[in-house]
Design an enzyme around this catalytic site. Structure first.
Site, mmCIF file in Angstrom:
data_model
loop_
_atom_site.group_PDB
_atom_site.id
_atom_site.type_symbol
_atom_site.label_atom_id
_atom_site.label_comp_id
_atom_site.label_asym_id
_atom_site.label_seq_id
_atom_site.Cartn_x
_atom_site.Cartn_y
_atom_site.Cartn_z
ATOM 1 N N CYS A 240 0.809 -1.224 0.000
ATOM 2 C CA CYS A 240 0.000 0.000 0.000
ATOM 3 C C CYS A 240 0.842 1.273 0.000
ATOM 4 O O CYS A 240 0.630 2.186 -0.817
ATOM 5 C CB CYS A 240 -0.968 -0.007 1.181
ATOM 6 S SG CYS A 240 -0.204 0.022 2.836
ATOM 7 N N HIS A 294 -2.593 0.898 7.013
ATOM 8 C CA HIS A 294 -2.959 0.913 5.592
ATOM 9 C C HIS A 294 -3.108 2.347 5.102
ATOM 10 O O HIS A 294 -3.501 3.242 5.855
ATOM 11 C CB HIS A 294 -4.276 0.158 5.376
ATOM 12 C CG HIS A 294 -4.661 0.007 3.934
ATOM 13 N ND1 HIS A 294 -3.853 -0.620 3.009
ATOM 14 C CD2 HIS A 294 -5.773 0.404 3.239
ATOM 15 C CE1 HIS A 294 -4.450 -0.613 1.820
ATOM 16 N NE2 HIS A 294 -5.614 0.009 1.937
ATOM 17 N N GLU A 306 -5.999 1.725 -4.251
ATOM 18 C CA GLU A 306 -5.218 1.105 -3.190
ATOM 19 C C GLU A 306 -4.544 -0.178 -3.643
ATOM 20 O O GLU A 306 -4.937 -0.806 -4.623
ATOM 21 C CB GLU A 306 -6.105 0.789 -1.986
ATOM 22 C CG GLU A 306 -7.122 -0.299 -2.274
ATOM 23 C CD GLU A 306 -7.950 -0.682 -1.056
ATOM 24 O OE1 GLU A 306 -7.627 -0.240 0.062
ATOM 25 O OE2 GLU A 306 -8.926 -1.444 -1.236
#
Length: 340
Positions: A240, A294, A306
């Site tokens: 990420c 994240h 993402e």
């Protein structure tokens, strides 16, 4: 006494030689900084120029500005990230005063051209290394072969390529190099300024420079379908924060490597006010950024891009401001006082 005079003279000579040796050794301090510390992820030279070192392109003459534009043009043509432009510009300023010293006549061994490259050391023929375009391409080719050059201090990256006798000398040109990138190419944030932790804060949420968010978004969304791999930063796979790192690097803004640090790399805005390009974060404890796990990029219209998790290809999805673990603040990279 007469017999002792030669001995005393010899002893005095040895003292002088040893003192001189210590002075010379003092110029070669190991590590990335002049204090012998390890290379850090921010620039030791930024904000602390030496003497009357020029700080902006306006302080350079026409030849120097033309050389700087050539270096940036070649780097852009090679798709080198802006970080590489800064390394090249700082190196050229140290080696040849940006194309004004030692271009045609060697001043040190057989060093010639913008980067003072030596034909005898395999850099090319004298005619080739005198050509700023050839010299820049050759310098950048070698820089790109250095593992991890993107996260090194400018001095360390330049030194690995150049092998200068004075490796710390590149530091004083970092501010000028960053200014040249901004003035001549409109790219900001290629050098990461050191911000003390006690001074970091949300800062003003000014708009990103024109084109930055669009460039970052276009890069990120173009990676759709590639696999998620923990710890990967491209080009074949990403995690990420690795995707965010490369997307904003393409736009000229250097982010830290991990999501928890990326949260601090710009001004904070309420997620409800997020604009395209802003970064969204998820944490195990929504009140504690130290638990961030994240990060994703907001695209606008309730959509985000993402690299989610293993087994899920990179892609877009809908996001709602009330979903679990989403932090209430988004980060606008490269703005505010808490830029990394």
């Amino acid at each position: 006494m007469r017999l002792l005079l030669p001995v005393a003279a010899l002893a005095g000579f040895l003292v002088v030689v040893m003192a001189a040796g210590l002075l010379v050794v003092g110029q070669f301090v190991p590590g990335g900084g002049e204090d012998g510390s390890d290379g850090t992820t921010c620039e030791a030279g930024t904000g602390a120029p030496a003497g009357d070192v020029p700080q902006t392109s306006a302080e350079l003459d026409e030849v120097q500005r033309r050389t700087a534009a050539t270096i940036i043009g070649v780097a852009k043509g090679m798709a080198v990230p802006p970080r590489g432009w800064v390394v090249a510009l700082a190196t050229a300023m140290q080696e040849s005063q940006m194309g004004t010293v030692g271009m045609d006549v060697a001043v040190d061994h057989d060093s010639l051209g913008v980067f003072q490259q030596r034909p005898s050391q395999g850099w090319g023929t004298p005619e080739q290394v005198r050509d700023p375009v050839y010299a820049t391409k050759t310098f950048l080719d070698r820089l790109l072969q250095v593992p991890g050059w993107e996260t090194m201090p400018v001095t360390e990256a330049a030194q690995i390529v150049q092998r200068s006798a004075f490796p710390n000398a590149y530091a004083k040109w970092e501010t000028l190099a960053n200014s040249l990138v901004a003035d001549l190419a409109g790219v900001t944030g290629a050098i990461r300024e050191c911000v003390p932790a006690d001074e970091a804060g949300p800062g003003p949420a000014e708009a990103l420079p024109p084109g930055v968010a669009r460039t970052a978004i276009e890069f990120a969304t173009a990676e759709t379908g590639k696999p998620y791999v923990w710890g990967a930063t491209g080009p074949s796979s990403y995690d990420c924060s690795g995707l965010m790192l490369r997307a904003y690097e393409r736009a000229g803004i250097v982010l830290p490597r991990v999501s928890r640090d990326q949260y601090k790399a710009g001004a904070h805005v309420p997620v409800e006010q997020a604009q395209p390009g802003d970064l969204l974060f998820w944490a195990y404890d929504e009140s504690d950024p130290d638990t961030i796990h994240h990060v994703a990029m907001y695209l606008g219209n309730g959509q985000m891009m993402e690299a989610q998790q293993t087994g899920v290809p990179l892609g877009t999805r809908a996001v709602t401001w009330g979903e679990a673990e989403l932090l209430p603040l988004a980060t606008r990279p490269g703005t505010g006082s808490d830029r990394a």
